[in-house]
Design an enzyme around this catalytic site. Sequence first.
Site, PDB file in Angstrom:
ATOM      1  N   SER A   1       1.423 -52.709 -27.802  1.00  0.00           N
ATOM      2  CA  SER A   1       2.785 -52.258 -28.100  1.00  0.00           C
ATOM      3  C   SER A   1       3.699 -52.770 -27.003  1.00  0.00           C
ATOM      4  O   SER A   1       3.229 -53.170 -25.923  1.00  0.00           O
ATOM      5  CB  SER A   1       2.801 -50.726 -28.106  1.00  0.00           C
ATOM      6  OG  SER A   1       4.116 -50.228 -28.111  1.00  0.00           O
TER       7      SER A   1
ATOM      8  N   TYR B   1       0.482 -42.293 -24.153  1.00  0.00           N
ATOM      9  CA  TYR B   1       0.451 -43.411 -25.105  1.00  0.00           C
ATOM     10  C   TYR B   1       0.699 -44.730 -24.369  1.00  0.00           C
ATOM     11  O   TYR B   1      -0.049 -45.707 -24.530  1.00  0.00           O
ATOM     12  CB  TYR B   1       1.515 -43.185 -26.185  1.00  0.00           C
ATOM     13  CG  TYR B   1       1.614 -44.293 -27.212  1.00  0.00           C
ATOM     14  CD1 TYR B   1       0.656 -44.436 -28.206  1.00  0.00           C
ATOM     15  CD2 TYR B   1       2.679 -45.201 -27.185  1.00  0.00           C
ATOM     16  CE1 TYR B   1       0.747 -45.454 -29.151  1.00  0.00           C
ATOM     17  CE2 TYR B   1       2.786 -46.216 -28.125  1.00  0.00           C
ATOM     18  CZ  TYR B   1       1.826 -46.334 -29.114  1.00  0.00           C
ATOM     19  OH  TYR B   1       1.920 -47.347 -30.040  1.00  0.00           O
TER      20      TYR B   1
END
Length: 274
Positions: free
Chosen positions: A148, A161
């Site tokens: 990401s 995360y």
Amino acid sequence: MGRPPMRHAPFAGQVVWITGASSGIGEALARAATEAGAQVVLSGRRAGELTRVAASCAGRLEPFVLPLDLTRPQDFAPAAAAVQTRFGSIDVLVNNAGVGQRALAQETLPAVERAIMEVNYFGAIGLTKAVLPILLAQRSGSIVAISSVMGYIGTPRRAAYAASKHALHGWFDSLRSEIGPQGVHVCLVCPGYVRTALSHHALTAEGTAHARLDRGQARGIAPERVATAVLHAVARRRDEIHVGGPELWAVRLKRHAPRLWHWLLRRAVRSGRI
Ligand SMILES: NC(=O)c1ccc[n+]([C@@H]2O[C@H](COP(=O)([O-])OP(=O)(O)OC[C@H]3O[C@@H](n4cnc5c(N)ncnc54)[C@H](OP(=O)(O)O)[C@@H]3O)[C@@H](O)[C@H]2O)c1
């Protein structure tokens, strides 16, 4: 009767195993890879959703549904063996499964931080290690890790995360340096916002589902764009790709002008924009 052969099938004859294939990016990738001629293997926990995705794949080859929970490392080697026994090879593993977070760092329970790391990091590297001997013996194949933009930056309510995605970079960059000479390709994919159910499934401080589509997610690019980019990256054996909207500039800004990036981030947080 089988479906008619495809006119353009760049992945014909290749076995492409996708985790997190029951929704979002994994679902789009399952369809794109099947259309490109691949024999896809679909993994995730929700067998019913995997069956639905398999039925939506319009290719010559029927997808193989292989339910797998990435928090159960004892299942990784048997799953890899099942795929190899059935198809004789594994050409591409896409470590796509992931779980998001919507909770302040200070408030997130340690069990929730561990749950995020378990799927996003340990699940991806564990399954990769189960598949790797097969790829090394073939002296060919690709391993993809869906990271990401958060593999480069950290923003509010995503600490665990972001940490899990940063960890993927360290591990997969190292792996690439070790196995590259043996013919196995490693690719990190860094999407920005993608319009999927990620924020719905994201964990709160206590580990319940956030259960909301938030603004960034709703504004994101279509998962099909990521799917196409992943297949291009595999075909061209790219080390790393970034795919998304304007938020991708954050990665460059943090690298080249970190003080400006941190100032902008603080300002955005103060004004409630993120
Ligand atoms: N959407 C975005 O904006 C965005 C941006 C950058 C990166 N990403 C990354 O893209 C990947 C795919 O996410 P998405 O956006 O498509 O979200 P999604 O629709 O929520 O998909 C997540 C997938 O992960 C699977 N999964 C979750 N926990 C699992 C477990 N314990 N074992 C096996 N599979 C599990 C889910 O399947 P089951 O529930 O069936 O297990 C689901 O198929 C993730 O790695 C995410 O971090 C997304």
